[in-house]
Design an enzyme around this catalytic site. Structure first.
Site, short mmCIF file in Angstrom:
data_model
loop_
_atom_site.label_atom_id
_atom_site.label_comp_id
_atom_site.label_asym_id
_atom_site.label_seq_id
_atom_site.Cartn_x
_atom_site.Cartn_y
_atom_site.Cartn_z
N ASP A 11 -1.38 0.45 8.41
CA ASP A 11 -1.22 1.47 7.39
C ASP A 11 0.00 1.10 6.55
OD1 ASP A 11 -1.46 3.78 5.93
OD2 ASP A 11 -0.58 5.06 7.46
N ASP A 114 -5.14 1.96 1.53
CA ASP A 114 -3.95 1.38 2.18
C ASP A 114 -4.05 1.35 3.70
OD1 ASP A 114 -3.68 4.12 2.61
OD2 ASP A 114 -1.49 4.03 2.51
N GLU A 115 -5.26 1.32 4.21
CA GLU A 115 -5.46 1.41 5.66
C GLU A 115 -6.62 0.54 6.10
OE1 GLU A 115 -6.04 5.28 8.07
OE2 GLU A 115 -5.73 5.81 5.97
MG LIG Z 1 -0.20 4.77 4.14
#
Ligand SMILES: [Mg+2]
Length: 370
Positions: A11, A114-115
């Site tokens: 993350d 974003d993961e």
């Molecule tokens: Mg994040």
């Protein structure tokens, strides 16, 4: 029991803020708030996200932008930086990060911009120490090559890996070994479990339950009387490390689509068609990047006045070929476009996704024969 998988959840840390900081050369010690125009504190919109310096003032996503301004004003009243944010920057940075993360993953799943989840069991030969070393390498590659900081969680399934990536954020790496689960959950707030929201937590608090181990100690049957059977069964599985470790791009995506709105409504169909075909190629590129193929092609046409039509067609096996889908899209467009109307928007969507195990390029020949 089979040997546990080694699942990594990555993350990125305060992703949007970090990308903007990098792009504009901001000082990351200065609070940065991304959201709607604060209008010197009179703005009516909300904060979309902010950096860690702003979080120190209690600023959070979805807070009223006027409240953020009250806590931490921008120029000329204060030092905070307020910006609107730029989608294009984020997806470009995201693509570069995902490229790095994908390399050691036998199975890879981008869960959001974003993961990502990675199954690295094979890559590290089942060695949990090697998994930590790998995450350290990935973390430094992402900083060195892209300039962004990321946190990693390592565990035997998805939900535990996700929880682990939160533990030492930012720039964290945290591992939960399969035999350390009860230690991990001891005294851990129920809200730390993804999927337990405010409402559920309040319900549990009424019964004096605030931590995960207290929840487990209740036992499935008693807990079911408070929370319902489904939740009780699920949380017991979480505690015992028996939830899913399956990593697949299909879990996070139902379809891949892109569209384009013209600056002014178009009547030149050649131009619209060229746009459509370039959209199809971009969609297929994304599909190959995330590792999916599809069986359904859908062309969306919006005419002047917002009248919108989608025209779809399925093929017998899922594919990820440019040629197959550009030819399908062209046919769908030509057969359905209403020649007396101007076009405002054109789009393409690839649906009925699958992971490409078999590729049948011969289908192209079949389509051309029609
Ligand atoms: Mg994040």
């Amino acid at each position: 029991m089979s040997t546990p998988r080694i699942i990594v959840h990555c993350d990125l840390d305060a992703f949007y803020a970090a990308v903007e900081t990098l792009h504009h050369g901001f000082d990351d010690k200065i609070p940065l708030i991304i959201g709607s125009d604060p209008e010197n504190g009179r703005g009516r919109g909300i904060v979309s996200t902010c950096n860690y310096a702003a979080r120190k003032y209690g600023i959070r996503s979805a807070m009223a932008i006027s409240e953020a301004w009250r806590r931490c004003p921008g120029a000329p009243y204060g030092t905070a930086i307020y910006i609107r944010g730029s989608r294009g920057l984020y997806s470009r940075a995201s693509r570069k990060v995902m490229k790095i993360l994908k390399q050691p993953a036998e199975f890879f799943e981008q869960a959001s911009i974003d993961e990502a989840y990675l199954d690295v069991t094979t890559y590290v030969g089942g060695d949990w120490d090697a998994a930590v070393a790998l995450c350290r390498d990935l973390q430094s590659s992402i900083i060195k090559e892209i300039g962004l900081s990321a946190s990693f969680g390592i565990a035997s399934n998805r939900i535990l890996a996700k929880m682990a990536s939160e533990i030492n954020k930012p720039k964290g790496i945290f591992r939960i070994l399969p035999d350390e689960l009860s230690d991990f959950f001891e005294g851990r707030d129920v809200r730390d479990v993804p999927g337990i929201g405010k409402k559920r937590a309040t319900q549990l608090h009424e019964w004096g339950i605030t931590t995960v181990d207290e929840m487990y100690a209740y036992g499935e049957l008693s807990l079911a009387r408070i929370t319902g059977e489904r939740f009780a069964a699920w949380i017991i599985r979480v505690y015992e490390g028996r939830t899913s470790s399956e990593i697949s791009p299909l879990r996070s995506r139902k379809s891949i689509g892109k569209e384009h709105t013209f600056n002014y409504d178009r009547e030149n169909y050649q131009i619209v068609l060229e746009n459509l075909l370039s959209i199809v190629r971009r969609v297929m590129k994304s599909a190959r990047e995330v590792g999916v193929s599809g069986r359904l092609a859908e062309v969306k046409i919006r005419y002047t006045g917002f009248e919108t039509h989608t025209h779809g067609r399925s093929i017998p096996v899922s594919m990820d070929d440019d040629e197959v889908f550009t030819s399908l899209a062209e046919k769908l467009f030509a057969n359905n476009v209403q020649p007396d109307k101007k076009i405002r928007l054109i789009g393409f969507r690839l649906g009925n996704l699958d992971t490409p195990k078999t590729k049948q390029t011969r289908l192209l020949a079949i389509l051309e024969e029609e």
